[in-house]
Design a protein around this motif. Structure first.
Motif, PDB file in Angstrom:
ATOM      1  N   LYS A  31      35.734  28.886  29.988  1.00  0.00           N
ATOM      2  CA  LYS A  31      35.878  27.456  29.694  1.00  0.00           C
ATOM      3  C   LYS A  31      35.833  27.205  28.195  1.00  0.00           C
ATOM      4  O   LYS A  31      36.540  26.361  27.663  1.00  0.00           O
ATOM      5  N   LYS A  32      34.959  27.936  27.505  1.00  0.00           N
ATOM      6  CA  LYS A  32      34.856  27.783  26.048  1.00  0.00           C
ATOM      7  C   LYS A  32      36.164  28.156  25.372  1.00  0.00           C
ATOM      8  O   LYS A  32      36.563  27.550  24.383  1.00  0.00           O
ATOM      9  N   ILE A  33      36.822  29.189  25.901  1.00  0.00           N
ATOM     10  CA  ILE A  33      38.101  29.627  25.340  1.00  0.00           C
ATOM     11  C   ILE A  33      39.126  28.502  25.414  1.00  0.00           C
ATOM     12  O   ILE A  33      39.793  28.165  24.444  1.00  0.00           O
ATOM     13  N   PHE A  34      39.233  27.882  26.609  1.00  0.00           N
ATOM     14  CA  PHE A  34      40.230  26.822  26.787  1.00  0.00           C
ATOM     15  C   PHE A  34      39.903  25.603  25.928  1.00  0.00           C
ATOM     16  O   PHE A  34      40.792  24.952  25.398  1.00  0.00           O
TER      17      PHE A  34
ATOM     18  N   LYS B 224      51.699  29.321  24.798  1.00  0.00           N
ATOM     19  CA  LYS B 224      51.968  30.407  25.746  1.00  0.00           C
ATOM     20  C   LYS B 224      50.697  31.203  26.021  1.00  0.00           C
ATOM     21  O   LYS B 224      50.437  31.605  27.166  1.00  0.00           O
ATOM     22  N   ILE B 225      49.880  31.410  24.993  1.00  0.00           N
ATOM     23  CA  ILE B 225      48.627  32.148  25.162  1.00  0.00           C
ATOM     24  C   ILE B 225      47.700  31.406  26.117  1.00  0.00           C
ATOM     25  O   ILE B 225      47.021  32.023  26.951  1.00  0.00           O
ATOM     26  N   VAL B 226      47.653  30.071  26.004  1.00  0.00           N
ATOM     27  CA  VAL B 226      46.825  29.265  26.907  1.00  0.00           C
ATOM     28  C   VAL B 226      47.240  29.515  28.359  1.00  0.00           C
ATOM     29  O   VAL B 226      46.397  29.723  29.237  1.00  0.00           O
TER      30      VAL B 226
ATOM     31  N   GLN C 198      46.402  32.378  33.615  1.00  0.00           N
ATOM     32  CA  GLN C 198      46.864  33.337  34.615  1.00  0.00           C
ATOM     33  C   GLN C 198      45.876  34.495  34.746  1.00  0.00           C
ATOM     34  O   GLN C 198      45.598  34.981  35.849  1.00  0.00           O
ATOM     35  N   LEU C 199      45.329  34.935  33.614  1.00  0.00           N
ATOM     36  CA  LEU C 199      44.348  36.015  33.601  1.00  0.00           C
ATOM     37  C   LEU C 199      43.104  35.601  34.381  1.00  0.00           C
ATOM     38  O   LEU C 199      42.533  36.392  35.152  1.00  0.00           O
ATOM     39  N   LYS C 200      42.695  34.363  34.194  1.00  0.00           N
ATOM     40  CA  LYS C 200      41.539  33.841  34.921  1.00  0.00           C
ATOM     41  C   LYS C 200      41.820  33.805  36.425  1.00  0.00           C
ATOM     42  O   LYS C 200      40.968  34.186  37.233  1.00  0.00           O
ATOM     43  N   ALA C 201      43.049  33.350  36.783  1.00  0.00           N
ATOM     44  CA  ALA C 201      43.411  33.291  38.207  1.00  0.00           C
ATOM     45  C   ALA C 201      43.439  34.685  38.827  1.00  0.00           C
ATOM     46  O   ALA C 201      42.946  34.895  39.943  1.00  0.00           O
TER      47      ALA C 201
ATOM     48  N   ASN D 127      40.933  39.028  42.235  1.00  0.00           N
ATOM     49  CA  ASN D 127      40.337  40.364  42.321  1.00  0.00           C
ATOM     50  C   ASN D 127      38.903  40.296  42.832  1.00  0.00           C
ATOM     51  O   ASN D 127      38.484  41.095  43.654  1.00  0.00           O
ATOM     52  N   VAL D 128      38.142  39.330  42.326  1.00  0.00           N
ATOM     53  CA  VAL D 128      36.737  39.175  42.753  1.00  0.00           C
ATOM     54  C   VAL D 128      36.679  38.823  44.236  1.00  0.00           C
ATOM     55  O   VAL D 128      35.861  39.366  45.005  1.00  0.00           O
ATOM     56  N   THR D 129      37.580  37.937  44.665  1.00  0.00           N
ATOM     57  CA  THR D 129      37.610  37.531  46.082  1.00  0.00           C
ATOM     58  C   THR D 129      37.941  38.734  46.959  1.00  0.00           C
ATOM     59  O   THR D 129      37.319  38.940  48.011  1.00  0.00           O
TER      60      THR D 129
END
Length: 310
Positions: free
Chosen positions: A2-5, A288-290, A295-298, A303-305
Motif C-alpha cells: 500500500k505504501k508503494i502505491f 506502467k510501473i503502477v 499485477q504483481l500484487k494480484a 499464489n498465496v491462495t
C-alpha cells in the motif's frame, strides 16, 4: 505494498505538474495565444492572470492604434507640403494616435513586468537573495517605463514623439531579453526540482524491487520498466545540467554581450525542453510501473491462495 502505491500516486501528481513548453506566438511581450483565449473565456481569474490580461488588453489597443497610424500615412504624404486646415487636422490626429499607441505600449510593458515581479515574489524555489536581486532590477525597469510614459503624455511635437518612440523601442528590446532571462530561471528551478524528486523515486523503486525479490516474486517485467524509467531520468538530468551550464554562461554575458547572452538562453531553453520531454516519457513509464506492481500484487495473492488450498 500500500505504501508503494501511495508513493507512486504522489509522484505521478508531481509529474503531472510539469511546466508547459508552449510556443511563443511572436507577440511583443511573449504572451501565449492559447493562454489569452482561455483567459478571455474566463477560465482563469487569479491575480497573476489578471495582470497578464491587462497587459494583453493594452497591447491589443496599442496594436489597433498602430493600424490607424499606418492608414494615415497616405494622408500625411499628401499633406506633406500643404498647410490647409484639413492637413493640420490630419497631422494633429496622427500625433494623437502615435501618443496613444506609445502610452498603451508602455502600459502593456509595465503590466508584463508586474506579472513577472509577482511570479518572482510567489516563487518557492528562488532564494530570498535571488528574489531581491530580480525584484530590484524589475522595479528599476518599471520606473524607467513610467518615466517614459509621462514624457509621452506631455510630448507636443513630432520630433519629441519620434525620439520617445525610439527610446521605448530600445527599452522594449532590453526588457524582452530580461523577461525571457528571468522566466527561464524560474523554469529551470522547477525542472530541477522535479528531477530531484525523480532521483529519490529511483532509489525507493530499487529498494522496493529488491524486497519483492527477497519474497520470491517474479519481478522481471517491472524491473525492465524501472530500468527504462531510470534511463529517462538520467537523460533528463543530462539535458538539464547542459541547460544550466548554458544559462550560467548567459548570466555572465548579460551586460557585456547581450546578443550572445540571448543566444545562450535560447540554447538553454532547448535543453530544458529536452529534459522536460524525457520527464514526460518517464511519467508515462511510471504509470506502467503502477499497473505492473498491481499485477504483481494480484499474482502474489493468487499464489498465496493456491498454497493455502494445497
Amino acid at each position: 505494498m500500500k505504501k508503494i502505491f501511495a508513493m507512486l500516486a504522489i509522484v505521478l501528481l508531481i509529474f503531472s505538474a510539469l511546466p508547459a513548453f508552449a510556443e511563443e506566438d511572436g507577440s511583443a511581450l511573449g504572451i501565449k495565444t492559447q493562454e489569452r483565449l482561455k483567459i478571455a473565456e474566463g477560465e482563469n481569474t487569479n491575480l497573476g492572470i489578471k495582470t497578464e490580461v491587462e497587459a494583453d488588453e493594452k497591447l491589443r489597443i496599442a496594436s489597433e492604434t498602430k493600424v490607424r497610424i499606418d492608414t494615415r500615412k497616405t494622408e500625411l504624404r499628401r499633406c506633406q507640403l500643404s498647410d490647409t486646415e484639413e492637413c493640420k487636422k490630419v497631422r494633429e490626429d496622427a500625433r494623437e494616435d502615435a501618443k496613444v499607441y506609445l502610452e498603451k505600449l508602455a502600459e502593456a510593458i509595465k503590466a508584463r513586468l508586474e506579472k513577472l515581479k509577482e511570479k518572482v515574489e510567489n516563487s518557492e524555489r528562488l532564494t530570498d537573495e535571488e528574489k531581491e536581486e530580480i525584484k530590484i532590477e524589475i522595479e528599476a525597469q518599471i520606473s524607467e517605463v513610467e518615466s517614459l510614459k509621462t514624457q509621452i503624455e506631455t510630448a507636443d511635437t513630432r520630433e519629441e514623439i519620434l525620439s520617445l518612440a525610439k527610446q521605448l523601442k530600445d527599452i522594449l528590446q532590453d526588457i524582452k531579453h530580461k523577461i525571457k532571462f528571468h522566466e527561464e530561471l524560474l523554469l529551470h528551478k522547477r525542472v530541477g526540482e522535479i528531477i530531484k524528486q525523480a532521483e529519490n523515486l529511483e532509489i525507493k523503486l530499487n529498494k522496493v524491487i529488491a524486497r519483492l525479490k527477497e519474497q520470491g516474486l517474479n519481478t522481471a517485467t517491472v524491473q525492465d520498466s524501472i530500468d527504462e524509467f531510470n534511463l529517462k531520468i538520467e537523460l533528463a538530468k543530462t539535458k538539464y545540467n547542459e541547460g544550466v551550464s548554458l544559462f550560467e554562461e548567459a548570466k555572465e554575458k548579460r551586460d557585456s554581450d547581450k546578443q550572445a547572452a540571448q543566444d545562450l538562453v535560447k540554447q538553454a531553453h532547448e535543453k530544458f525542453r529536452e529534459a522536460h520531454q524525457a520527464l514526460k516519457e518517464a511519467a508515462s513509464i511510471l504509470r506502467k510501473i503502477v499497473v505492473e506492481f498491481k499485477q504483481l500484487k494480484a499474482d502474489a495473492l493468487v499464489n498465496v491462495t493456491a498454497e493455502t488450498e494445497d
